[in-house]
Design an enzyme around this catalytic site. Sequence first.
Site, PDB file in Angstrom:
ATOM      1  N   ASP A 280      72.425 -39.993  21.049  1.00  0.00           N
ATOM      2  CA  ASP A 280      71.271 -39.609  21.862  1.00  0.00           C
ATOM      3  C   ASP A 280      70.111 -39.076  21.007  1.00  0.00           C
ATOM      4  OD1 ASP A 280      70.146 -39.300  24.439  1.00  0.00           O
ATOM      5  OD2 ASP A 280      70.420 -37.126  24.232  1.00  0.00           O
TER       6      ASP A 280
ATOM      7  N   ASP B 236      81.759 -39.420  21.410  1.00  0.00           N
ATOM      8  CA  ASP B 236      81.729 -38.673  22.674  1.00  0.00           C
ATOM      9  C   ASP B 236      81.617 -39.580  23.907  1.00  0.00           C
ATOM     10  OD1 ASP B 236      81.633 -36.574  20.902  1.00  0.00           O
ATOM     11  OD2 ASP B 236      79.492 -36.179  21.185  1.00  0.00           O
TER      12      ASP B 236
ATOM     13  N   GLY C 104      83.778 -33.810  21.640  1.00  0.00           N
ATOM     14  CA  GLY C 104      83.169 -34.445  22.817  1.00  0.00           C
ATOM     15  C   GLY C 104      81.884 -33.776  23.266  1.00  0.00           C
TER      16      GLY C 104
ATOM     17  N   GLU D 180      86.310 -29.398  23.708  1.00  0.00           N
ATOM     18  CA  GLU D 180      85.630 -28.258  23.073  1.00  0.00           C
ATOM     19  C   GLU D 180      84.576 -27.619  23.987  1.00  0.00           C
ATOM     20  OE1 GLU D 180      83.649 -29.705  19.520  1.00  0.00           O
ATOM     21  OE2 GLU D 180      82.396 -31.084  20.658  1.00  0.00           O
TER      22      GLU D 180
END
Length: 368
Positions: free
Chosen positions: A120, A144, A187, A239
């Site tokens: 991203d 992720d 993630g 996490e």
Amino acid sequence: MAKSSPIKRIGILTGGGDCPGLNAVIRGVVKPAHDNGLHVWGIRDGFEGFVEGRGNMLYDKDVSGILAQGGTILGTSNKGDPFHFPEEINGEIQIVDKSKEVVQNYEAWGLDALIAIGGDGTMHIAHKLSKMGLNVIGVPKTIDNDLDATDVTFGHDSAVYVVSEALDRLHTTASSHHRVMVLETMGRYAGWIALHGGLAGGADIILLPEFPFDWDFVFEKVKRRHLVGKKFSIVCVAEGAKPKGGKMVVKEIDKKRTDPIQLGGIAELVAKKIEEETGLETRYTILGHLQRGGSPTPYDRILSTKFGTYAIQLAMKKKFGRMVALKGSNITSVKIEEAIGKQKLVQPDCQAVQAGKAVGVCFGTDEC
Ligand code: F6P
């Protein structure tokens, strides 16, 4: 470059955290580019190297034998956002705009287009550079799997494989010692790695950032398993997971990074609470960067090769400002501006969650 003239030289970079499959994409770009008479310029260490003018020509020999190799032969960085570039000025780190240096280097290197492989953060930068006149094509990567515009990102399957294998190993030692084992996955703010890895590895409890969990549900599940004679329990926690009314566990804040927040540490808290509440011996493991390293799975090698070869086709057709994407079983492309900022998060009604529930997985909440 005149509008009608064909492109001759393409820059390629890998940005953000690495993941298995990056080299397969690079190979997928370089080989067909050479077959079509194009030159490929490899930019070192992501946008950091772009700002600092570090790059070199890529030849066939550079991409030979790299399909199965983890990491990226180009190097990468999550600290080189040109619009938010950390620079030491008078002994202090200051954030400055270095986007003009990127445009200058693009021109100095004689690039007609740039293929930016990243998540991203990389796509945000790619979009801003497009607006400054660079011909950019994005290729989405991240373990992720949190980019909404593509069904899957390469790297995810390899990370899930590592989680699943770790859970298999934890099962045998948990069962021998009659313990509760807590495994923490990466993630960031999305739970896909923990969800898919947890399902593949037969976790009894899966805790995700999308569903803040209720401690009582977690304790109950462990106690119930113990009562019916199941002498061990396996918890897979993302996490970014947090208890209801609580906060994500932050390990570090580093303002040089594109995303300054580094998550990590929830497994320790979950293990401590379970042991205190149930009296059962509990251990935790944080998988960390093992999920990002090593060779890509066959699925990721194939997806990366498809993404890379599609990206070079887009470049040759001058379809700039677009990001390669997987939709169903087809590789296609979407506008980068439509791809950015839309996170793909786990929804309560998704099939993986429903399948998990059907086989007795506890998600720590009654909301799904
Ligand atoms: O986005 C990929 C990822 O591995 C996340 O899952 C994790 O939170 C983060 O990157 C770790 O980043 P770093 O390698 O910079 O510690």
